[in-house]
Design a protein around this motif. Structure first.
Motif, PDB file in Angstrom:
ATOM      1  N   GLU A   1       3.750 -41.920 -62.439  1.00 45.24           N
ATOM      2  CA  GLU A   1       2.981 -41.018 -63.166  1.00 45.24           C
ATOM      3  C   GLU A   1       2.048 -40.118 -62.139  1.00 45.24           C
ATOM      4  N   GLY A   2       2.095 -41.051 -61.256  1.00 46.72           N
ATOM      5  CA  GLY A   2       1.267 -40.270 -60.074  1.00 46.72           C
ATOM      6  C   GLY A   2      -0.162 -41.061 -59.251  1.00 46.72           C
ATOM      7  N   LEU A   3      -0.575 -42.063 -59.821  1.00 47.21           N
ATOM      8  CA  LEU A   3      -1.751 -42.228 -59.948  1.00 47.21           C
ATOM      9  C   LEU A   3      -1.839 -42.769 -58.543  1.00 47.21           C
ATOM     10  N   LEU A   4      -3.296 -42.682 -58.226  1.00 44.85           N
ATOM     11  CA  LEU A   4      -3.900 -44.182 -57.685  1.00 44.85           C
ATOM     12  C   LEU A   4      -3.842 -45.337 -57.862  1.00 44.85           C
ATOM     13  N   LEU A   5      -3.558 -46.273 -57.750  1.00 39.02           N
ATOM     14  CA  LEU A   5      -4.216 -47.377 -57.778  1.00 39.02           C
ATOM     15  C   LEU A   5      -4.850 -48.787 -56.813  1.00 39.02           C
ATOM     16  N   ILE A   6      -6.046 -48.470 -57.625  1.00 42.05           N
ATOM     17  CA  ILE A   6      -6.641 -49.056 -56.290  1.00 42.05           C
ATOM     18  C   ILE A   6      -7.347 -50.825 -56.642  1.00 42.05           C
ATOM     19  N   THR A   7      -6.971 -51.512 -55.355  1.00 43.28           N
ATOM     20  CA  THR A   7      -7.011 -52.938 -55.665  1.00 43.28           C
ATOM     21  C   THR A   7      -7.610 -53.687 -54.475  1.00 43.28           C
ATOM     22  N   SER A   8      -7.640 -55.201 -54.523  1.00 48.36           N
ATOM     23  CA  SER A   8      -8.478 -55.495 -53.466  1.00 48.36           C
ATOM     24  C   SER A   8      -7.465 -56.827 -53.547  1.00 48.36           C
ATOM     25  N   ASP A   9      -6.663 -56.672 -54.160  1.00 54.44           N
ATOM     26  CA  ASP A   9      -5.211 -57.525 -53.869  1.00 54.44           C
ATOM     27  C   ASP A   9      -4.180 -57.943 -52.588  1.00 54.44           C
ATOM     28  N   ALA A  10      -4.044 -57.984 -51.590  1.00 55.90           N
ATOM     29  CA  ALA A  10      -3.402 -58.212 -50.706  1.00 55.90           C
ATOM     30  C   ALA A  10      -1.860 -58.306 -51.238  1.00 55.90           C
ATOM     31  N   LYS A  11      -1.244 -58.778 -52.135  1.00 56.69           N
ATOM     32  CA  LYS A  11       0.195 -58.571 -52.764  1.00 56.69           C
ATOM     33  C   LYS A  11       0.412 -57.977 -52.932  1.00 56.69           C
ATOM     34  N   VAL A  12      -0.348 -56.843 -53.979  1.00 53.36           N
ATOM     35  CA  VAL A  12      -0.803 -55.715 -54.282  1.00 53.36           C
ATOM     36  C   VAL A  12      -0.318 -54.792 -53.828  1.00 53.36           C
ATOM     37  N   ALA A  13      -1.170 -54.797 -52.739  1.00 55.45           N
ATOM     38  CA  ALA A  13      -1.371 -53.384 -51.726  1.00 55.45           C
ATOM     39  C   ALA A  13      -0.334 -53.653 -50.802  1.00 55.45           C
ATOM     40  N   SER A  14       0.833 -54.294 -51.103  1.00 57.05           N
ATOM     41  CA  SER A  14       1.898 -55.286 -49.834  1.00 57.05           C
ATOM     42  C   SER A  14       2.786 -53.314 -50.209  1.00 57.05           C
ATOM     43  N   TYR A  15       2.534 -53.629 -51.592  1.00 58.89           N
ATOM     44  CA  TYR A  15       3.876 -52.745 -51.923  1.00 58.89           C
ATOM     45  C   TYR A  15       3.371 -51.399 -51.084  1.00 58.89           C
ATOM     46  N   GLY A  16       2.437 -50.756 -50.709  1.00 57.33           N
ATOM     47  CA  GLY A  16       1.757 -50.347 -50.107  1.00 57.33           C
ATOM     48  C   GLY A  16       2.511 -48.577 -50.662  1.00 57.33           C
ATOM     49  N   GLU A  17       2.993 -47.587 -49.842  1.00 55.41           N
ATOM     50  CA  GLU A  17       3.282 -46.071 -50.359  1.00 55.41           C
ATOM     51  C   GLU A  17       1.257 -46.013 -50.591  1.00 55.41           C
ATOM     52  N   GLY A  18       1.622 -44.262 -50.922  1.00 51.07           N
ATOM     53  CA  GLY A  18       0.582 -43.726 -51.094  1.00 51.07           C
ATOM     54  C   GLY A  18      -0.174 -43.841 -52.338  1.00 51.07           C
ATOM     55  N   ASN A  19       0.124 -44.504 -53.416  1.00 53.37           N
ATOM     56  CA  ASN A  19      -0.217 -44.499 -54.438  1.00 53.37           C
ATOM     57  C   ASN A  19      -1.307 -46.055 -54.306  1.00 53.37           C
ATOM     58  N   LEU A  20      -1.679 -46.757 -53.671  1.00 53.55           N
ATOM     59  CA  LEU A  20      -1.840 -48.479 -53.547  1.00 53.55           C
ATOM     60  C   LEU A  20      -3.152 -47.523 -52.280  1.00 53.55           C
ATOM     61  N   LYS A  21      -4.017 -48.191 -53.165  1.00 55.95           N
ATOM     62  CA  LYS A  21      -5.767 -48.655 -51.981  1.00 55.95           C
ATOM     63  C   LYS A  21      -6.399 -50.266 -51.593  1.00 55.95           C
ATOM     64  N   ILE A  22      -6.491 -50.362 -50.869  1.00 58.75           N
ATOM     65  CA  ILE A  22      -7.617 -51.448 -50.417  1.00 58.75           C
ATOM     66  C   ILE A  22      -8.890 -50.595 -50.445  1.00 58.75           C
TER      67      ILE A  22
END
Length: 63
Positions: free
Chosen positions: A42-63
């Motif tokens: 969907e081209g959305l920004l996923l904001i997370t504090s979960d390091a495992k989720v953030a490990s997927y990287g790319e432009g739509n994940l942010k810690i």
């Protein structure tokens, strides 16, 4: 309350369900994997504090 503040619901559709299979197995939580897939499709920004989720990287994940 969320809908009153212009948030919209994002249903899981067949594109999301089939694309989740392509994610690498960095994280085993199926709910998190679906959130990652939905954000990507969907081209959305996923904001997370979960390091495992953030490990997927790319432009739509942010810690």
């Amino acid at each position: 309350m969320l809908l009153l503040n212009t948030y919209r619901e994002l249903s899981i559709n067949s594109e999301h369900a089939t694309a989740v299979i392509a994610l690498p197995s960095l994280h085993k939580d199926p709910f998190d994997r679906m959130l990652i897939t939905q954000a990507r499709i969907e081209g959305l920004l996923l904001i997370t504090s979960d390091a495992k989720v953030a490990s997927y990287g790319e432009g739509n994940l942010k810690i």
